[in-house]
Motif scaffolding. Structure first.
Motif, PDB file in Angstrom:
ATOM      1  N   ALA A  27      -6.362  29.775 -39.387  1.00  0.00           N
ATOM      2  CA  ALA A  27      -6.128  28.386 -38.963  1.00  0.00           C
ATOM      3  C   ALA A  27      -5.252  27.655 -39.975  1.00  0.00           C
ATOM      4  N   GLU A  28      -5.501  27.872 -41.259  1.00  0.00           N
ATOM      5  CA  GLU A  28      -4.693  27.242 -42.300  1.00  0.00           C
ATOM      6  C   GLU A  28      -3.245  27.728 -42.237  1.00  0.00           C
ATOM      7  N   LYS A  29      -3.078  29.052 -42.022  1.00  0.00           N
ATOM      8  CA  LYS A  29      -1.729  29.608 -41.896  1.00  0.00           C
ATOM      9  C   LYS A  29      -1.031  29.037 -40.673  1.00  0.00           C
ATOM     10  N   ALA A  30      -1.750  28.949 -39.560  1.00  0.00           N
ATOM     11  CA  ALA A  30      -1.168  28.368 -38.351  1.00  0.00           C
ATOM     12  C   ALA A  30      -0.808  26.901 -38.579  1.00  0.00           C
ATOM     13  N   ASN A  31      -1.659  26.191 -39.314  1.00  0.00           N
ATOM     14  CA  ASN A  31      -1.382  24.786 -39.629  1.00  0.00           C
ATOM     15  C   ASN A  31      -0.125  24.674 -40.490  1.00  0.00           C
ATOM     16  N   GLU A  32       0.000  25.541 -41.488  1.00  0.00           N
ATOM     17  CA  GLU A  32       1.190  25.524 -42.346  1.00  0.00           C
ATOM     18  C   GLU A  32       2.432  25.889 -41.543  1.00  0.00           C
ATOM     19  N   ASP A  33       2.305  26.912 -40.661  1.00  0.00           N
ATOM     20  CA  ASP A  33       3.438  27.293 -39.810  1.00  0.00           C
ATOM     21  C   ASP A  33       3.843  26.125 -38.913  1.00  0.00           C
ATOM     22  N   THR A  34       2.844  25.437 -38.370  1.00  0.00           N
ATOM     23  CA  THR A  34       3.134  24.289 -37.511  1.00  0.00           C
ATOM     24  C   THR A  34       3.836  23.196 -38.304  1.00  0.00           C
ATOM     25  N   ARG A  35       3.346  22.922 -39.506  1.00  0.00           N
ATOM     26  CA  ARG A  35       3.997  21.910 -40.345  1.00  0.00           C
ATOM     27  C   ARG A  35       5.432  22.307 -40.667  1.00  0.00           C
ATOM     28  N   ALA A  36       5.622  23.610 -40.969  1.00  0.00           N
ATOM     29  CA  ALA A  36       6.979  24.090 -41.257  1.00  0.00           C
ATOM     30  C   ALA A  36       7.870  23.947 -40.026  1.00  0.00           C
ATOM     31  N   LEU A  37       7.343  24.273 -38.851  1.00  0.00           N
ATOM     32  CA  LEU A  37       8.123  24.138 -37.624  1.00  0.00           C
ATOM     33  C   LEU A  37       8.460  22.678 -37.342  1.00  0.00           C
ATOM     34  N   VAL A  38       7.480  21.791 -37.559  1.00  0.00           N
ATOM     35  CA  VAL A  38       7.732  20.361 -37.340  1.00  0.00           C
ATOM     36  C   VAL A  38       8.791  19.867 -38.323  1.00  0.00           C
ATOM     37  N   ALA A  39       8.683  20.296 -39.582  1.00  0.00           N
ATOM     38  CA  ALA A  39       9.681  19.889 -40.580  1.00  0.00           C
ATOM     39  C   ALA A  39      11.064  20.430 -40.211  1.00  0.00           C
ATOM     40  N   ALA A  40      11.120  21.695 -39.767  1.00  0.00           N
ATOM     41  CA  ALA A  40      12.400  22.277 -39.356  1.00  0.00           C
ATOM     42  C   ALA A  40      12.954  21.536 -38.138  1.00  0.00           C
ATOM     43  N   TYR A  41      12.063  21.194 -37.207  1.00  0.00           N
ATOM     44  CA  TYR A  41      12.488  20.445 -36.010  1.00  0.00           C
ATOM     45  C   TYR A  41      13.046  19.074 -36.407  1.00  0.00           C
ATOM     46  N   GLN A  42      12.333  18.394 -37.300  1.00  0.00           N
ATOM     47  CA  GLN A  42      12.789  17.069 -37.718  1.00  0.00           C
ATOM     48  C   GLN A  42      14.115  17.166 -38.468  1.00  0.00           C
ATOM     49  N   LYS A  43      14.275  18.225 -39.278  1.00  0.00           N
ATOM     50  CA  LYS A  43      15.532  18.403 -40.005  1.00  0.00           C
ATOM     51  C   LYS A  43      16.672  18.679 -39.026  1.00  0.00           C
ATOM     52  N   ARG A  44      16.413  19.564 -38.043  1.00  0.00           N
ATOM     53  CA  ARG A  44      17.450  19.852 -37.053  1.00  0.00           C
ATOM     54  C   ARG A  44      17.780  18.612 -36.231  1.00  0.00           C
ATOM     55  N   LEU A  45      16.767  17.832 -35.923  1.00  0.00           N
ATOM     56  CA  LEU A  45      16.990  16.592 -35.166  1.00  0.00           C
ATOM     57  C   LEU A  45      17.840  15.621 -35.983  1.00  0.00           C
ATOM     58  N   ALA A  46      17.515  15.474 -37.260  1.00  0.00           N
ATOM     59  CA  ALA A  46      18.300  14.589 -38.133  1.00  0.00           C
ATOM     60  C   ALA A  46      19.729  15.120 -38.285  1.00  0.00           C
ATOM     61  N   ASP A  47      19.869  16.451 -38.445  1.00  0.00           N
ATOM     62  CA  ASP A  47      21.210  17.036 -38.549  1.00  0.00           C
ATOM     63  C   ASP A  47      21.996  16.821 -37.262  1.00  0.00           C
ATOM     64  N   SER A  48      21.322  16.985 -36.131  1.00  0.00           N
ATOM     65  CA  SER A  48      21.994  16.779 -34.839  1.00  0.00           C
ATOM     66  C   SER A  48      22.437  15.332 -34.691  1.00  0.00           C
ATOM     67  N   ARG A  49      21.570  14.395 -35.092  1.00  0.00           N
ATOM     68  CA  ARG A  49      21.949  12.986 -35.016  1.00  0.00           C
ATOM     69  C   ARG A  49      23.140  12.700 -35.924  1.00  0.00           C
ATOM     70  N   GLU A  50      23.111  13.270 -37.128  1.00  0.00           N
ATOM     71  CA  GLU A  50      24.221  13.053 -38.055  1.00  0.00           C
ATOM     72  C   GLU A  50      25.496  13.681 -37.513  1.00  0.00           C
ATOM     73  N   ASP A  51      25.398  14.882 -36.913  1.00  0.00           N
ATOM     74  CA  ASP A  51      26.573  15.504 -36.301  1.00  0.00           C
ATOM     75  C   ASP A  51      27.102  14.651 -35.157  1.00  0.00           C
ATOM     76  N   ALA A  52      26.195  14.109 -34.356  1.00  0.00           N
ATOM     77  CA  ALA A  52      26.616  13.242 -33.237  1.00  0.00           C
ATOM     78  C   ALA A  52      27.328  11.996 -33.777  1.00  0.00           C
ATOM     79  N   ARG A  53      26.769  11.400 -34.829  1.00  0.00           N
ATOM     80  CA  ARG A  53      27.420  10.226 -35.427  1.00  0.00           C
ATOM     81  C   ARG A  53      28.797  10.585 -35.978  1.00  0.00           C
ATOM     82  N   ARG A  54      28.875  11.742 -36.654  1.00  0.00           N
ATOM     83  CA  ARG A  54      30.146  12.190 -37.214  1.00  0.00           C
ATOM     84  C   ARG A  54      31.162  12.437 -36.090  1.00  0.00           C
ATOM     85  N   LEU A  55      30.715  13.115 -35.031  1.00  0.00           N
ATOM     86  CA  LEU A  55      31.621  13.373 -33.909  1.00  0.00           C
ATOM     87  C   LEU A  55      32.075  12.075 -33.249  1.00  0.00           C
TER      88      LEU A  55
END
Length: 192
Positions: free
Chosen positions: A81-109
């Motif tokens: 459960a702890e590993k799954a929780n950490e994996d979920t947190r990592a996935l959420v962090a990766a998702y938020q980073k990709r979302l922020a990168d996508s927003r920044e790319d959209a702004r740049r474009l």
């Protein structure tokens, strides 16, 4: 393998103890007969040692194995459960980073597209401005030529009218060179 041996030993001791006390008692309660206290204490010690050995060799290890397996399973589940929780947190962090990168790319474009559109619009505006300036210059030249043509035509007309009027008023023909000079100076004065 241990279970049948200890079970047989415990069963034999209980049978022997029950048979020995039944033969010894002739009436009354054997537990209260103080002559039988010593053999009862011996049998108590034997029964206690036998039960202790059975419990310590069979029951307690089985219970402790069960508890250890249960604890290991619980701990494994908690770790998973702890590993799954950490994996979920990592996935959420990766998702938020990709979302922020996508927003920044959209702004740049959008910024680049805006700059490109602005540059293209500026170039078109400059081209249109140049074309309009050329057309205005051409129109002004055309107007100037037409004005010069009209003025030249007016000068000829004024000369002809002046010769006709002078001829009718004076009764003789006017000097063409003098009349042309007077009309030209009058036209120059009117152009100022």
């Amino acid at each position: 393998m241990r279970t049948p041996v200890y079970s047989a030993l415990a069963g034999g001791l209980v049978t022997f103890a029950v048979g020995g006390t039944a033969a010894a008692g002739q009436g009354g309660m054997p537990q209260l007969d103080y002559h039988l206290f010593a053999p009862q204490l011996v049998w108590l010690a034997i029964a206690f040692v036998t039960l202790y050995l059975v419990m310590s060799r069979l029951a307690v290890p089985a219970i402790s194995d069960t508890l250890e397996r249960r604890q290991a399973k619980i701990q494994g589940d908690l770790d998973a459960a702890e590993k799954a929780n950490e994996d979920t947190r990592a996935l959420v962090a990766a998702y938020q980073k990709r979302l922020a990168d996508s927003r920044e790319d959209a702004r740049r474009l959008m910024r680049e597209q805006g700059e490109t559109d602005s540059t293209a619009a500026s170039a078109r505006l400059h081209e249109l401005s140049d074309r309009l300036a050329r057309q205005i210059d051409e129109a002004e030249r055309r107007i100037a030529r037409q004005r010069d043509d009209v003025m030249a035509g007016l000068e000829h007309m004024a000369r002809d009218i002046g010769q006709d009027v002078y001829g009718k008023l004076a009764g003789q023909a006017a000097d063409a060179n003098a009349l042309a000079g007077k009309v030209a100076s009058a036209m120059k004065g009117a152009n100022r």
